[in-house]
Design a protein around this motif. Structure first.
Motif, mmCIF file in Angstrom:
data_model
loop_
_atom_site.group_PDB
_atom_site.id
_atom_site.type_symbol
_atom_site.label_atom_id
_atom_site.label_comp_id
_atom_site.label_asym_id
_atom_site.label_seq_id
_atom_site.Cartn_x
_atom_site.Cartn_y
_atom_site.Cartn_z
ATOM 1 N N PHE A 453 0.894 -1.098 0.019
ATOM 2 C CA PHE A 453 0.058 0.009 -0.178
ATOM 3 C C PHE A 453 0.949 1.173 0.117
ATOM 4 N N GLY A 454 1.189 1.666 -1.041
ATOM 5 C CA GLY A 454 2.251 2.746 -1.098
ATOM 6 C C GLY A 454 3.499 2.424 -0.415
ATOM 7 N N GLU A 455 3.877 3.504 0.274
ATOM 8 C CA GLU A 455 5.194 3.430 1.344
ATOM 9 C C GLU A 455 4.457 2.752 2.796
ATOM 10 N N ALA A 456 3.136 2.696 2.872
ATOM 11 C CA ALA A 456 2.812 2.286 4.204
ATOM 12 C C ALA A 456 3.407 1.208 4.835
ATOM 13 N N ALA A 457 3.774 1.176 6.256
ATOM 14 C CA ALA A 457 4.105 -0.163 6.823
ATOM 15 C C ALA A 457 2.844 -0.768 7.164
ATOM 16 N N ILE A 458 3.202 -2.265 6.974
ATOM 17 C CA ILE A 458 1.990 -3.024 6.850
ATOM 18 C C ILE A 458 2.114 -4.007 8.088
ATOM 19 N N LYS A 459 1.206 -4.088 8.902
ATOM 20 C CA LYS A 459 1.506 -4.808 10.437
ATOM 21 C C LYS A 459 0.675 -6.461 9.925
ATOM 22 N N THR A 540 1.891 -0.423 18.548
ATOM 23 C CA THR A 540 2.138 -1.743 19.262
ATOM 24 C C THR A 540 2.035 -2.813 18.450
ATOM 25 N N LEU A 541 3.189 -3.786 18.797
ATOM 26 C CA LEU A 541 3.130 -5.080 17.773
ATOM 27 C C LEU A 541 2.568 -6.228 19.195
#
Ligand code: C2O
Ligand code: CU
Length: 723
Positions: A453-459, A540-541
């Motif tokens: 998703f673009g540059e988005a961080a993916i959890k 938070t992970l």
């Protein structure tokens, strides 16, 4: 290796720094000599049973003429990843490099040098990456993400150089550099043969960026055609988008497979649908509930419904010839489905998937956990079924199928029209800061996606049969056919975020890699802030104690000896001569994953009666349906799965096991440190995995490759679980 000089020569037009490039490439091209003088191949010597294939994932280093007493190799080890293969967001395969050297002379004996340095670079010699100092013995150097690369060892006066200046001692090339066009040109004169009924076939569109292999244009599949159509001439009803059907425990659903008219990019197409919808209804149930599905077949083909990933009662697993007779046209079948596990699942036919799934027979099943805090809070949830449909070159009708046997038997039917939930373009509108949980399922016949998703961080939160032990951040999601991943994404800024499949494809004719990104949809982010603010919880992970506690019961079995060894390979009988020749030449190199169809014609003409994909029990030699594994309820079975690099057209296989769940313990000898229960695992070419199968469900169950055309070409076995 003579051709290497020529190959680099060709790129010279675009490379002003051509002189050193020529020089090095030609120096590298000398080594076969050296090897012929009896030096053992140190790549082969260091290969291990559980490790990756030495031919693809090891680079032998050859000495320059002044250093013939020096030897070594560089291993391309797996970079730990939650996915079957490790790629960057834009689709470059990444490897962890370790160099092993012996016989390096004392530096002082060479002149004013202080260090030996290892370098990684591309055939154009840029960028040049300084991997750091090395010596005799093994040195771990870290990660490299080039598609084609050289490893150089030089003697230098200082460590921190941007590119090498000293003396070249050793050099080697990655397997991906073996693919060169000059090898294929002599074949230009070959002509193909025509199959029967050639006139009813429409050849597929060529790849827009890749030339056709020589000798291929006249070939046709040796089967007759099947297309979806009404026999009485009436037009099937226009398909509707899927409904969400929430069923209570004990609920009932009527499900019908029939013809529909689908509008794709303004073209009406006769396809298949469940209940007149695309995809089939999204069935939502609660964990531990049981539902009844009254299924009716209104197609002109036999079928059945398989409930993928669900550990249900064997008689309802939906595999014609194994758990039930096929449901013939006009007939019906009643399924009772119990849902022991929370998660995202899907349903699809288990008879000629290459036709039926491709034409639209698939839907998701969402099983909600009893625990209300099973997932973190989010603003939105989206259930996405990913697919790629193969349309005719003009985009107006689905390409015909093989009636007697599947076409596209080699690589599977790659599509040219991407669909998300049956639509060519996906849209989602959210407020700024919104957190969205995506449930991703790959329903395509063969394509593996690399999604971002673009540059988005993916959890990364969950996969096939539940959550990972630990949530992790990923740049992209690699999802093979039939796999599922649950991810969360926070859209922090107002604007438009593209949802992209980013891969590196191979031009087999010219031996090049090239980027092939496809935008599958967009997320439009408004300027209004999302309420409530979930920034902190998103950051938070979570560590999932329930998952870890569940898997703890199996850890004592992780080190048990392997019970079964399965080889994934291929037998080819009777392909047209030009095709077989091309396949042989092309086999000098395989990409770990076939991400795209850059040889559409060559793939198209291969049928399931010419190509036999094989699961081979390496201990008994038995293959496919001749394998007869028997387990007892409660067994924990360790299976080693190896993807044969030396198969004539090796490619990745998503291996699926029915009715049970398993853990991928190691891949290429690297232990997996964040486990998740799986029902489908993607294994790249030349890779080896060890899985622990929990035998929890009695009956006769199937293990198979989930590439529809590989399954049709025989790649399946049945195992028995005795109570
Ligand atoms: Cu998704 Cu044997 O199937
Ligand atoms: Cu396969």
């Amino acid at each position: 290796m003579r051709f290497l000089c020529i190959a680099v020569n060709r790129t010279v037009q675009h490379a002003p720094a051509w002189l050193p490039a020529m020089a090095i490439a030609c120096i590298v091209s000398a080594p076969l000599h050296t090897q012929a003088q009896g030096e053992p191949n140190s790549c082969t010597l260091q290969a291990t049973e559980a490790g990756p294939d030495a031919d693809l994932y090891c680079i032998q280093l050859f000495p320059t003429p002044d250093f013939t007493g020096t030897h070594g190799h560089a291993t391309l080890d797996r970079v730990p990843s939650p996915f079957g293969t490790r790629v960057s967001r834009d689709g470059h395969h990444e490897f962890d490099i370790t160099v092993t050297l012996r016989g390096l002379p004392e530096l002082s004996s060479l002149g004013d040098y202080t260090d030996y340095i290892a370098w990684a670079t591309t055939p154009l010699l840029r960028p040049m990456v300084n991997l750091g100092p090395v010596g005799n013995g093994s040195t771990h150097l870290g990660r490299v993400g080039f598609d084609k690369f050289l490893i150089l060892i030089t003697a230098e006066e200082t460590i921190d150089l941007p590119s090498y200046q000293g003396r070249l001692i050793l050099r080697g090339i990655s397997a991906s550099m073996r693919m060169e066009p000059e090898d294929l040109l002599p074949l230009t004169g070959l002509v193909g043969n025509r199959g029967p009924r050639a006139s009813s076939w429409m050849p597929p569109a060529p790849h827009p960026l890749v030339e056709m292999m020589p000798g291929v244009p006249d070939l046709r599949p040796s089967v007759t055609t099947y297309t979806a159509e009404t026999r009485d001439g009436h037009v099937p009803p226009l398909a509707r988008p899927r409904e969400i059907l929430t069923l209570p425990d004990g609920g009932t659903l009527d499900l019908e497979a029939g013809l529909v008219t689908r509008m794709i990019d303004g073209h009406p197409m006769t396809m298949f649908g469940f209940n007149g919808q695309y995809p089939g209804p999204l069935i939502r149930v609660t964990q531990d509930s049981t539902i009844t599905v009254n299924f009716r077949n209104r197609l002109d083909l036999p079928t059945a419904v398989h409930w993928h990933g669900i550990r249900l009662d064997n008689q309802y697993d939906g595999v014609p010839g194994v758990t039930q007779p096929p449901v013939n046209p006009g007939d019906s079948f009643r399924y009772r489905i119990h849902f022991p596990d929370a998660g995202i699942y899907w349903y699809h036919p288990h008879h000629r998937e290459d036709i039926q799934q491709e034409l639209g027979l698939y839907g998701n099943l969402r099983v909600d956990a009893r625990d209300p805090d099973y997932f973190s809070p989010v603003h939105h949830e989206a259930v996405l079924l990913l697919d790629d449909l193969l349309l005719s070159a003009d985009g107006t009708v689905p390409m015909p199928f093989g009636r007697e046997h599947a076409t596209h038997a080699l690589m599977g039917r790659f599509g040219n029209k991407f669909l998300i939930n049956g639509e060519p373009e996906y849209h989602l509108r959210v407020n700024r800061g919104a957190v969205v949980r995506f449930f991703l399922t790959n329903a395509s016949n063969t394509r593996t996606f690399n999604l971002s998703f673009g540059e988005a961080a993916i959890k990364l939160v969950a996969s096939d049969v539940g959550k990972f032990e630990r949530e992790t951040w990923v740049d992209s999601v690699v999802i093979a056919p039939a796999e599922r991943y649950v991810v969360e994404v926070r859209f922090t800024d107002a604007g438009t975020v593209p949802f992209v499949n980013s891969i590196q494809s191979i031009d087999h004719v010219y031996g090049n890699f090239f980027p092939e990104p496809t935008t599958l949809g967009h997320v439009f982010v408004r300027d209004t802030p999302a309420q409530p603010d979930l920034a902190t919880s998103f950051k938070t992970l979570r560590t999932q104690k329930d998952v870890i506690a569940d898997i703890d019961q199996y850890r004592a079995d992780f080190d048990r000896p392997v019970d079964h060894r399965l080889l994934l390979t291929l037998a080819i009988n009777d392909l047209p001569y030009p095709l077989e020749t091309l396949i042989n030449l092309d086999s000098s190199f395989f990409n770990p994953v076939e991400w795209s169809s850059t040889m559409p014609r060559m793939n198209w003409v291969t049928t399931a009666d010419q190509v036999k994909w094989l699961l081979r029990d390496e201990d008994t030699g038995q293959e496919n349906m001749d394998i007869a594994w028997t387990f007892r309820l409660g067994d924990r079975v360790k299976i080693q799965v190896r993807n044969d690099r030396s198969a004539d057209h090796a490619m990745q296989h998503p291996v699926h096991i029915h009715g049970q769940r398993f853990l991928v313990l190691t891949q290429d000898g690297i232990p997996n440190d964040n486990l998740v229960w799986k029902d489908t695992m993607m294994l790249p070419v030349g890779s080896t995995a060890e899985i622990l199968l929990e035998v929890s469900n009695p009956g006769r169950w199937m293990l198979h490759c989930h590439i529809a055309e590989h399954l049709e070409s025989g790649m399946k076995l049945v195992f028995d679980v005795r109570p």
